[in-house]
Motif scaffolding. Structure first.
Motif, short mmCIF file in Angstrom:
data_model
loop_
_atom_site.label_atom_id
_atom_site.label_comp_id
_atom_site.label_asym_id
_atom_site.label_seq_id
_atom_site.Cartn_x
_atom_site.Cartn_y
_atom_site.Cartn_z
N GLU A 1 3.61 13.27 74.86
CA GLU A 1 3.46 13.08 76.31
C GLU A 1 4.75 13.47 77.00
N ALA A 2 4.66 13.65 78.31
CA ALA A 2 5.85 14.04 79.07
C ALA A 2 6.96 13.00 78.88
N GLU A 3 8.16 13.52 78.69
CA GLU A 3 9.33 12.65 78.50
C GLU A 3 10.50 13.21 79.29
N ALA A 4 11.38 12.31 79.71
CA ALA A 4 12.61 12.72 80.39
C ALA A 4 13.50 13.47 79.40
N ILE A 5 14.18 14.48 79.88
CA ILE A 5 15.06 15.30 79.03
C ILE A 5 16.33 14.54 78.63
N GLU A 6 16.89 13.76 79.52
CA GLU A 6 18.18 13.10 79.26
C GLU A 6 18.19 12.26 77.98
N PRO A 7 17.22 11.39 77.74
CA PRO A 7 17.25 10.62 76.48
C PRO A 7 17.12 11.51 75.23
N ILE A 8 16.39 12.61 75.35
CA ILE A 8 16.27 13.54 74.23
C ILE A 8 17.63 14.16 73.94
N LEU A 9 18.34 14.54 75.00
CA LEU A 9 19.68 15.11 74.83
C LEU A 9 20.62 14.11 74.15
N GLN A 10 20.52 12.85 74.54
CA GLN A 10 21.37 11.83 73.92
C GLN A 10 21.05 11.68 72.43
N ALA A 11 19.76 11.74 72.08
CA ALA A 11 19.36 11.63 70.68
C ALA A 11 19.84 12.84 69.88
N ILE A 12 19.78 14.03 70.49
CA ILE A 12 20.26 15.24 69.80
C ILE A 12 21.76 15.15 69.57
N SER A 13 22.49 14.72 70.59
CA SER A 13 23.94 14.57 70.46
C SER A 13 24.28 13.58 69.35
N CYS A 14 23.53 12.50 69.26
CA CYS A 14 23.71 11.51 68.20
C CYS A 14 23.42 12.15 66.84
N GLY A 15 22.38 12.96 66.76
CA GLY A 15 22.04 13.66 65.52
C GLY A 15 23.13 14.63 65.10
N VAL A 16 23.75 15.28 66.07
CA VAL A 16 24.87 16.19 65.77
C VAL A 16 26.05 15.38 65.22
N ARG A 17 26.31 14.26 65.85
CA ARG A 17 27.46 13.43 65.49
C ARG A 17 27.27 12.75 64.13
N GLU A 18 26.07 12.20 63.89
CA GLU A 18 25.85 11.37 62.71
C GLU A 18 25.14 12.08 61.56
N GLY A 19 24.49 13.21 61.85
CA GLY A 19 23.75 13.93 60.81
C GLY A 19 22.48 13.19 60.42
N GLY A 20 21.79 13.75 59.44
CA GLY A 20 20.59 13.11 58.93
C GLY A 20 19.30 13.53 59.60
N VAL A 21 19.37 14.41 60.60
CA VAL A 21 18.17 14.94 61.23
C VAL A 21 18.03 16.38 60.71
#
Length: 135
Positions: A89-109
């Motif tokens: 479903e439609a989602e705001a971009i900002e929280p997705i960006l935060q999750a991607i940044s976290c994935g870059v920082r912590e790995g595992g995605v």
């Protein structure tokens, strides 16, 4: 990263029918707006060139988020090194960006880790040649 978006705030469009994409660069600390792509409204069926044009415009993106994406588009995106990400479903971009940044920082995605490895390999052979590397 690319996001199929009508309003530039939410992921709210089907890949093939998307009239616009919002592009961001993302690192471990933050996301920065890199640009906006706009396409003319097109019929969903009967215009196969729309996929090639959009995929070409997204060159360099690690992933594209959208509400739906057809099988042909998935194959073409993957062949171009772009991970299609389908949302339910439609989602705001900002929280997705935060999750991607976290994935870059912590790995595992998985797809983020793969994109980071590919980015690290970019230019590897050119650097080796500049350093005088011989086969």
């Amino acid at each position: 990263m690319a996001f199929a978006s009508r309003d530039r705030v939410h992921v709210d469009q089907h890949f093939g029918a998307a009239e616009g994409f919002v592009l961001y660069t993302v690192d471990a600390e933050r996301a920065r707006l890199a640009g906006v792509l706009e396409f003319a409204a097109e019929a969903m069926d009967g215009n196969e060139n729309k996929l090639a044009e959009k995929i070409s415009a997204l060159a360099g993106c690690a992933a594209v988020y959208c509400l739906a994406v057809g099988g042909s588009a998935v194959r073409q995106l993957l062949a171009a090194g772009i991970q299609p990400m389908k949302l339910d479903e439609a989602e705001a971009i900002e929280p997705i960006l935060q999750a991607i940044s976290c994935g870059v920082r912590e790995g595992g995605v998985t797809w983020i880790d793969k994109a980071l490895r590919q980015h690290a390999d970019d230019g590897r052979f050119e650097r080796m040649a500049e350093e005088g590397w011989q086969e």
